[in-house]
Design an enzyme around this catalytic site. Structure first.
Site, short mmCIF file in Angstrom:
data_model
loop_
_atom_site.label_atom_id
_atom_site.label_comp_id
_atom_site.label_asym_id
_atom_site.label_seq_id
_atom_site.Cartn_x
_atom_site.Cartn_y
_atom_site.Cartn_z
N TYR A 80 4.99 -7.64 16.82
CA TYR A 80 5.23 -6.73 15.68
C TYR A 80 6.04 -5.52 16.13
CZ TYR A 80 4.16 -3.03 12.29
OH TYR A 80 4.25 -1.99 11.39
N PHE A 140 0.82 -1.21 0.00
CA PHE A 140 0.00 0.00 0.00
C PHE A 140 0.86 1.27 0.00
CE2 PHE A 140 -2.05 2.88 3.33
CZ PHE A 140 -2.65 3.70 2.39
N ARG A 181 -6.56 7.74 17.01
CA ARG A 181 -5.55 7.52 15.98
C ARG A 181 -5.21 8.84 15.30
NH1 ARG A 181 -4.96 3.89 18.60
NH2 ARG A 181 -5.15 1.67 18.19
N ASN A 235 -0.66 6.39 11.61
CA ASN A 235 -1.64 5.52 10.92
C ASN A 235 -1.94 6.05 9.53
OD1 ASN A 235 -2.54 5.84 14.08
ND2 ASN A 235 -2.44 3.73 13.40
#
Length: 316
Positions: free
Chosen positions: A147, A11, A214, A176
Site C-alpha cells: 500500500y 469516508f 497515532r 490518521n
C-alpha cells in the site's frame, strides 16, 4: 468551479464532497463502491450542485476520457484508492492497479485538459517518527507495505507531471483520520472500532503491545485541508502534511475511549507487525505556512462527536 471527486462515496470523500458543495461548486463524484458506500452521500442526492454520481472505476480509461471531455473540470480531487494495508499484503496487484495505475489514468486526462490534481496520499509512506517536532515532509519514507509502495509510486508520478508538463498538482499526506461515517470494522478505523465495541459492551483488542502511537485527525479538519489544497496555487508541486500535532499510544487511546476502564482492554497478536509504524506524529507547519490551515477539533471532542454519531446511527 466544475470539480471531479474520485472516491467521493468513501469516508473522507464524503466530507470533502460536503465541503465542496457548501462552497458552491458543481460536483461530479466517481466511486466504484469497493470501499465507499452510496449511503455516505445520500444526503447530497438532491443538492442542486451535485451534478452526477457515477458508479465506475478510475481504471476505466474510456469513462475518465468521457468525463474530462464533457465537463471541463477545474480541479480533480483524487481520493479513489485501495486503502487497507493487510489487503495490500495479501493482494498487492489490486492495490497497485487502483493506487498507481488508476492515478496514472487520472493524470493523463488531467494533462490533456489542464486540470489541477490534488492527490490524496497517506502518512503510511513515512518511516517512524524520530524527532520531537514530529514528521515533516522531508522525513524519510519507508514503503513497509505494498500500500505504501503503491502510494509512493503514485506520488512520484503526480509530481513528475508538475515538473515535466507544468500541470498544477499537489500531494497531500493526511495522518490518521477518524470521525463520523468511518466504517466501524476493518483496518484503519481504530477510533471507530474501539467506540463501536465500547457501545456494544465488548472488550477492546489491541494489536501487539499497544505502545505504537497515532496522530489522529478529525475528518472535518482533514476535509478542510484537502479542499484548501485545491484552491491554492501556493502548494502546486509540493508535498504537504496534515495532522493534529499530538500523538497518542493505542493503549492510551483505548483508556480514553473506555474512560479509564482498563479491565476491557486486551492485547492480541499483530496481524502485520512488519508494516507497523511505531510512532506517528505530524508536523503540519508547512500546511499552516502555505494554506493557513490548522486543526480545530481536539481529540477528546472528536471522539465525543464520533461516539454520538455511532450511537444515533445504530451501528452497534
Amino acid at each position: 468551479m466544475n470539480i471531479l471527486l474520485t472516491g467521493g462515496a468513501g469516508f473522507i470523500g464524503r466530507w470533502v464532497a460536503k465541503q465542496l458543495l457548501e462552497d458552491g461548486h458543481n460536483l461530479w463524484i466517481i466511486d466504484d463502491l469497493s470501499n465507499g458506500r452510496e449511503a455516505n452521500i445520500e444526503e447530497f442526492r438532491q443538492h442542486s450542485r451535485l451534478e452526477r454520481f457515477i458508479e465506475g472505476s478510475i481504471l476505466d480509461e474510456s469513462l475518465l476520457k468521457q468525463l474530462f471531455e464533457e465537463h471541463k473540470f477545474d480541479i480533480c480531487y483524487h481520493l479513489g484508492a485501495s486503502i487497507n494495508v493487510q489487503d495490500s499484503i495479501d493482494d498487492p496487484r489490486t492495490t497497485f492497479n487502483n493506487d498507481t495505475i488508476g492515478t496514472f489514468h487520472v493524470l493523463e486526462q488531467a494533462r490533456k485538459h489542464n486540470v489541477k490534481v490534488v492527490f490524496m496520499s497517506t502518512c503510511m509512506v513515512y518511516d517512524r517518527c524520530t524527532e520531537e517536532s514530529g514528521i515533516a515532509e522531508h522525513h524519510p519514507i519507508k514503503p513497509a507495505s505494498p500500500y505504501a509502495g503503491a502510494k509512493i509510486a503514485a506520488e512520484n508520478m503526480v509530481l513528475s507531471y508538475y515538473h515535466a508538463y507544468g500541470l498544477p498538482t499537489v500531494v497531500i499526506r493526511p495522518f490518521n483520520t477518524y470521525g463520523p461515517f468511518q466504517k466501524t470494522g476493518g483496518e484503519g478505523g481504530v477510533v471507530a472500532i474501539f467506540l463501536k465495541n465500547k457501545l456494544a459492551g465488548k472488550d477492546l483488542n489491541i494489536y501487539g503491545e499497544g505502545t505504537q502511537t497515532r496522530d489522529l485527525l478529525y475528518v472535518a479538519d482533514c476535509a478542510r485541508f484537502v479542499v484548501e489544497a485545491g484552491y491554492s496555487d501556493k502548494v502546486n508541486g509540493e508535498i504537504v502534511n496534515a495532522g493534529l500535532g499530538r500523538d497518542i499510544s493505542v493503549n492510551e487511546l483505548a483508556k480514553l475511549v473506555l474512560e479509564g476502564d482498563e479491565s476491557r482492554i486486551h492485547h492480541v497478536e499483530h496481524i502485520h507487525p512488519q508494516s507497523e509504524i511505531q510512532k506517528l506524529l505530524c508536523n503540519s507547519s508547512k500546511a499552516f505556512g502555505l494554506l493557513g490551515w490548522k486543526p480545530e477539533v481536539t481529540l477528546e471532542e472528536g471522539i465525543k462527536r464520533t461516539e454520538d454519531w455511532i450511537r444515533v446511527t445504530d451501528l452497534i
